[in-house]
Design a protein around this motif. Structure first.
Motif, PDB file in Angstrom:
ATOM      1  N   GLY A 103       1.293  11.986   6.027  1.00 46.44           N
ATOM      2  CA  GLY A 103       0.867  10.788   6.756  1.00 46.44           C
ATOM      3  C   GLY A 103      -0.560  11.021   7.218  1.00 46.44           C
ATOM      4  N   SER A 104      -0.705  11.661   8.385  1.00 51.17           N
ATOM      5  CA  SER A 104      -2.054  12.032   8.850  1.00 51.17           C
ATOM      6  C   SER A 104      -2.703  12.980   7.841  1.00 51.17           C
ATOM      7  CB  SER A 104      -1.970  12.735  10.204  1.00 51.17           C
ATOM      8  OG  SER A 104      -1.352  11.891  11.136  1.00 51.17           O
ATOM      9  N   ILE A 116      -0.715   3.954  15.483  1.00 53.71           N
ATOM     10  CA  ILE A 116      -0.223   4.884  14.437  1.00 53.71           C
ATOM     11  C   ILE A 116      -0.796   4.509  13.067  1.00 53.71           C
ATOM     12  CG2 ILE A 116       1.829   5.765  13.262  1.00 53.71           C
ATOM     13  CD1 ILE A 116       3.429   5.121  15.823  1.00 53.71           C
ATOM     14  N   TYR A 117      -0.616   3.232  12.658  1.00 48.35           N
ATOM     15  CA  TYR A 117      -1.047   2.893  11.293  1.00 48.35           C
ATOM     16  C   TYR A 117      -2.571   2.856  11.185  1.00 48.35           C
ATOM     17  CZ  TYR A 117      -0.917  -1.945  13.192  1.00 48.35           C
ATOM     18  OH  TYR A 117      -1.076  -3.068  13.947  1.00 48.35           O
ATOM     19  N   GLN A 168      -4.704  10.306  17.571  1.00 44.85           N
ATOM     20  CA  GLN A 168      -5.119  11.717  17.598  1.00 44.85           C
ATOM     21  C   GLN A 168      -6.056  12.013  16.424  1.00 44.85           C
ATOM     22  OE1 GLN A 168      -1.937  10.638  17.920  1.00 44.85           O
ATOM     23  NE2 GLN A 168      -1.739  11.074  20.104  1.00 44.85           N
ATOM     24  N   TRP A 228       7.104   4.141   4.760  1.00 43.10           N
ATOM     25  CA  TRP A 228       6.452   3.204   5.705  1.00 43.10           C
ATOM     26  C   TRP A 228       5.650   2.138   4.950  1.00 43.10           C
ATOM     27  CZ3 TRP A 228       9.296   4.801   9.315  1.00 43.10           C
ATOM     28  CH2 TRP A 228       9.343   6.119   9.716  1.00 43.10           C
ATOM     29  N   THR A 251      -3.776   7.676  13.059  1.00 44.31           N
ATOM     30  CA  THR A 251      -3.297   7.703  14.454  1.00 44.31           C
ATOM     31  C   THR A 251      -4.455   7.933  15.442  1.00 44.31           C
ATOM     32  OG1 THR A 251      -2.946  10.092  14.524  1.00 44.31           O
ATOM     33  CG2 THR A 251      -1.108   8.765  13.695  1.00 44.31           C
ATOM     34  N   PHE A 263       8.994  -2.516   6.996  1.00 43.28           N
ATOM     35  CA  PHE A 263       8.535  -1.551   5.993  1.00 43.28           C
ATOM     36  C   PHE A 263       9.704  -0.878   5.289  1.00 43.28           C
ATOM     37  CE2 PHE A 263       6.993   0.638  10.102  1.00 43.28           C
ATOM     38  CZ  PHE A 263       8.272   0.971  10.483  1.00 43.28           C
ATOM     39  N   THR A 274       4.603  -1.162   4.101  1.00 47.95           N
ATOM     40  CA  THR A 274       4.785  -2.477   4.711  1.00 47.95           C
ATOM     41  C   THR A 274       5.041  -3.543   3.644  1.00 47.95           C
ATOM     42  OG1 THR A 274       3.387  -1.858   6.560  1.00 47.95           O
ATOM     43  CG2 THR A 274       3.649  -4.217   6.172  1.00 47.95           C
ATOM     44  N   TYR A 318       0.478   4.783   0.305  1.00 48.35           N
ATOM     45  CA  TYR A 318      -0.263   6.005   0.648  1.00 48.35           C
ATOM     46  C   TYR A 318       0.697   7.049   1.246  1.00 48.35           C
ATOM     47  CZ  TYR A 318      -5.161   4.353   0.250  1.00 48.35           C
ATOM     48  OH  TYR A 318      -6.373   3.931  -0.192  1.00 48.35           O
ATOM     49  N   SER A 319       1.307   6.689   2.404  1.00 49.85           N
ATOM     50  CA  SER A 319       2.067   7.684   3.175  1.00 49.85           C
ATOM     51  C   SER A 319       3.307   8.164   2.432  1.00 49.85           C
ATOM     52  CB  SER A 319       2.509   7.084   4.507  1.00 49.85           C
ATOM     53  OG  SER A 319       1.418   6.548   5.189  1.00 49.85           O
ATOM     54  N   ASN A 367      -9.841  13.396  16.585  1.00 47.08           N
ATOM     55  CA  ASN A 367     -10.315  14.586  15.853  1.00 47.08           C
ATOM     56  C   ASN A 367     -11.609  14.279  15.107  1.00 47.08           C
ATOM     57  OD1 ASN A 367      -8.169  16.127  16.662  1.00 47.08           O
ATOM     58  ND2 ASN A 367      -7.051  16.020  14.720  1.00 47.08           N
ATOM     59  N   GLN A 409       0.829  -1.203   0.000  1.00 47.24           N
ATOM     60  CA  GLN A 409       0.000   0.000   0.000  1.00 47.24           C
ATOM     61  C   GLN A 409       0.865   1.256   0.000  1.00 47.24           C
ATOM     62  OE1 GLN A 409      -2.145   0.479   3.702  1.00 47.24           O
ATOM     63  NE2 GLN A 409      -3.667   1.829   2.798  1.00 47.24           N
TER      64      GLN A 409
HETATM   65  C1  LIG Z   1       3.851  -0.488  11.425  1.00 43.88           C
HETATM   66  C2  LIG Z   1       3.414   0.526  10.402  1.00 43.88           C
HETATM   67  C3  LIG Z   1       3.086   0.110   9.140  1.00 43.88           C
HETATM   68  C4  LIG Z   1       2.675   1.029   8.169  1.00 43.88           C
HETATM   69  N1  LIG Z   1       2.397   0.588   6.901  1.00 43.88           N
HETATM   70  C5  LIG Z   1       2.033   1.477   5.950  1.00 43.88           C
HETATM   71  C6  LIG Z   1       1.783   1.044   4.612  1.00 43.88           C
HETATM   72  O1  LIG Z   1       1.878  -0.153   4.297  1.00 43.88           O
HETATM   73  N2  LIG Z   1       1.462   1.968   3.692  1.00 43.88           N
HETATM   74  C7  LIG Z   1       1.335   3.297   3.986  1.00 43.88           C
HETATM   75  O2  LIG Z   1       0.998   4.087   3.098  1.00 43.88           O
HETATM   76  N3  LIG Z   1       1.582   3.761   5.245  1.00 43.88           N
HETATM   77  C8  LIG Z   1       1.926   2.880   6.225  1.00 43.88           C
HETATM   78  N4  LIG Z   1       2.194   3.316   7.503  1.00 43.88           N
HETATM   79  C9  LIG Z   1       2.206   4.757   7.760  1.00 43.88           C
HETATM   80  C10 LIG Z   1       1.062   5.269   8.603  1.00 43.88           C
HETATM   81  O3  LIG Z   1      -0.129   5.285   7.874  1.00 43.88           O
HETATM   82  C11 LIG Z   1       1.466   6.666   9.097  1.00 43.88           C
HETATM   83  O4  LIG Z   1       2.561   6.493   9.960  1.00 43.88           O
HETATM   84  C12 LIG Z   1       0.350   7.380   9.813  1.00 43.88           C
HETATM   85  O5  LIG Z   1      -0.681   7.721   8.929  1.00 43.88           O
HETATM   86  C13 LIG Z   1       0.849   8.649  10.518  1.00 43.88           C
HETATM   87  O6  LIG Z   1       1.529   9.461   9.642  1.00 43.88           O
HETATM   88  P1  LIG Z   1       3.010   9.998   9.965  1.00 43.88           P
HETATM   89  O7  LIG Z   1       3.846   8.833  10.378  1.00 43.88           O
HETATM   90  O8  LIG Z   1       3.460  10.821   8.820  1.00 43.88           O
HETATM   91  O9  LIG Z   1       2.848  10.899  11.249  1.00 43.88           O
HETATM   92  P2  LIG Z   1       2.319  12.399  11.295  1.00 43.88           P
HETATM   93  O10 LIG Z   1       1.095  12.531  10.476  1.00 43.88           O
HETATM   94  O11 LIG Z   1       3.463  13.309  10.980  1.00 43.88           O
HETATM   95  O12 LIG Z   1       1.926  12.539  12.807  1.00 43.88           O
HETATM   96  C14 LIG Z   1       2.899  12.747  13.841  1.00 43.88           C
HETATM   97  C15 LIG Z   1       2.134  12.937  15.145  1.00 43.88           C
HETATM   98  O13 LIG Z   1       1.308  14.108  15.063  1.00 43.88           O
HETATM   99  C16 LIG Z   1      -0.059  13.775  15.339  1.00 43.88           C
HETATM  100  N5  LIG Z   1      -0.937  14.556  14.472  1.00 43.88           N
HETATM  101  C17 LIG Z   1      -0.832  14.708  13.131  1.00 43.88           C
HETATM  102  N6  LIG Z   1      -1.832  15.495  12.673  1.00 43.88           N
HETATM  103  C18 LIG Z   1      -2.595  15.820  13.750  1.00 43.88           C
HETATM  104  C19 LIG Z   1      -3.761  16.620  13.928  1.00 43.88           C
HETATM  105  N7  LIG Z   1      -4.390  17.198  12.905  1.00 43.88           N
HETATM  106  N8  LIG Z   1      -4.279  16.725  15.184  1.00 43.88           N
HETATM  107  C20 LIG Z   1      -3.679  16.122  16.250  1.00 43.88           C
HETATM  108  N9  LIG Z   1      -2.549  15.368  16.140  1.00 43.88           N
HETATM  109  C21 LIG Z   1      -2.012  15.230  14.904  1.00 43.88           C
HETATM  110  C22 LIG Z   1      -0.181  12.298  15.014  1.00 43.88           C
HETATM  111  O14 LIG Z   1      -1.271  11.687  15.699  1.00 43.88           O
HETATM  112  C23 LIG Z   1       1.179  11.769  15.460  1.00 43.88           C
HETATM  113  O15 LIG Z   1       1.158  11.552  16.863  1.00 43.88           O
HETATM  114  C24 LIG Z   1       2.590   2.412   8.498  1.00 43.88           C
HETATM  115  C25 LIG Z   1       2.912   2.844   9.800  1.00 43.88           C
HETATM  116  C26 LIG Z   1       3.314   1.916  10.745  1.00 43.88           C
HETATM  117  C27 LIG Z   1       3.648   2.390  12.126  1.00 43.88           C
END
Ligand SMILES: Cc1cc2nc3c(=O)[nH]c(=O)nc-3n(C[C@H](O)[C@H](O)[C@H](O)COP(=O)(O)OP(=O)(O)OC[C@H]3O[C@@H](n4cnc5c(N)ncnc54)[C@H](O)[C@@H]3O)c2cc1C
Length: 389
Positions: free
Chosen positions: A138-139, A367-368, A373, A163, A371, A215, A165, A132-133, A377, A130
């Protein structure tokens, strides 16, 4: 026994207990013993025998309709399937194809895409990942910058995912890409299918806290993809991305991880001889009650699905509560194991006593799939009517 002895014309016509017994029999007769309760996410080659056993029996895709090779289970039977797999400690196979992409193609794919891809997911020929990120998306996924530009009959893709997987194990990646830079950020996104062996695709593994390369980063450098590899309409990928996240949150909100962690917690207490002590029983019973609550909620939501009614933001609550409970149980396991919790390997080589692994998996689960948070929201805005930031 031949695997097809598990096939039934209509699994939903079986009574719940009868189906549960069938699932248990399937697991005990087909699951490779050495893969039970694996201490880490298995790679493709490690999980292959189990993937193929499920594929041969037609048991790989419980939620898919029968016509596409699935089991066609209604939500309550799916719940039994998931519970039994978790209680047994069944290994998780690379599941992005049948868990996420398959349902999406069934709903939005062209007939050609369904005919080409669905059978190959079921047969194990195609393993998917997948995309996406991205580093700054990410978020805030809609900020993604990987772009696809049409050049004749092909999309030319440039950018980076992260990230991802099991990217190194996958034959194909489903990606969100920007196809209109001028449009509002959610409106210029498309859903694109890319073969991982395309020239210009580079995979760089990332080592996680468990010291595993689960990942990776995936780079696209002028990768050319046929025009028809878009699923749905061009620039309408965001709608599908949201739908797919809905499937993912139901899966991640099922009680499976918390239930599994709780049964392992009890095993840990037995290992240390504290299973009858009041302090343990107090905490354990609290978790059990919480799990019962969660199972009730999950069944109610599964029922809504069965009746074909749309799901609302409660799917976010499912994911939030399940992963939170999984985390609290795993934290108590660390407390109980004391210094033994510091080992990355399972205690006494017993895979059911993998305290550190469980703890770290429970961190990742919040997280995945969106998250904690982000789920809060969604609930704050859609259920409580609080203003968006
Ligand atoms: C084990 C694992 C497997 C994964 N596998 C995949 C995969 O196969 N494919 C894929 O595409 N992605 C994958 N991911 C990625 C995952 O979807 C992202 O890590 C996740 O969406 C968070 O994005 P980020 O890591 O960029 O963190 P960020 O979005 O940068 O967030 C950092 C922190 O800020 C907080 N935050 C962000 N925005 C807000 C807001 N608006 N309000 C309050 N708090 C906020 C978050 O909750 C978090 O605590 C995987 C992640 C993990 C841990």
């Amino acid at each position: 026994m031949a695997p097809n002895s598990y096939a039934r014309d209509d699994y939903n016509a079986l009574g719940d207990d009868e189906f549960r017994i069938l699932v248990r029999r399937f697991l005990s007769e087909n699951h490779p013993p050495e893969l039970r309760s694996p201490p880490k996410r298995l790679h493709r080659h490690e999980a292959h025998p189990w993937y193929m056993a499920m594929s041969a029996a037609g048991w790989l895709a419980p939620a898919w309709p029968r016509q596409y090779g699935g089991m066609g289970l209604d939500p309550s039977k799916q719940l039994i399937y998931v519970e039994e797999f978790e209680n047994f400690g069944a290994a998780r196979v690379p599941d992005h194809g049948f868990m996420l992409l398959g349902p999406l193609l069934i709903n939005y794919g062209s007939e050609e895409q369904k005919n080409l891809f669905l059978p190959k997911i079921i047969s194990g020929e195609h393993i998917w990942c997948q995309g996406y990120s991205e580093p700054n998306a990410g978020s805030d996924l809609a900020s993604l910058r990987t772009e696809a530009v049409l050049d004749g009959d092909e999309w030319v893709v440039n950018g980076q995912k992260t990230w991802t997987t099991l990217a190194g194990d996958a034959d194909w990646i489903f990606c969100l890409v920007r196809t209109d830079k001028a449009a509002k950020k959610q409106e210029g996104i498309s859903f694109l299918l890319i073969p991982m062996n395309s020239p210009g695709v580079t995979v760089k593994p990332i080592v996680n806290l468990n010291l595993e390369d689960e990942f990776s980063e995936v780079f696209f450098d002028n990768v050319r993809v046929p025009k028809d590899n878009i699923v749905g309409l061009i620039n309408q990928g965001w709608t599908m991305a949201k739908r797919l996240l809905g499937f993912e949150r139901i899966f991640l909100g099922s009680p499976r991880q918390a239930a599994n962690a709780l049964s392992k917690l009890y095993g840990l207490a037995v290992h240390y001889g504290v299973e009858k002590q009041e302090t343990f029983l107090d905490r354990y019973t609290g978790f059990r009650l919480e799990l019962e609550d969660h199972q009730c909620l999950f069944s109610r939501i599964a029922d809504t699905l069965r009746q074909g009614r749309p799901l609302g933001p409660e799917v976010s609550f499912l994911k939030l509560h399940q992963t939170g409970l999984f985390q609290r149980i795993s934290e108590y396991a660390v407390e109980l194991a004391g210094q033994d919790a510091g080992y990355l390997d399972p205690i006494d080589s017993n895979r059911n006593l993998n305290v550190a692994g469980g703890f770290m998996n429970s961190r990742a689960a919040t997280i995945y799939g969106g998250t904690t948070q982000v789920q809060k929201n969604i609930l704050a805005q859609s259920l409580m009517g609080l203003p968006a930031k």
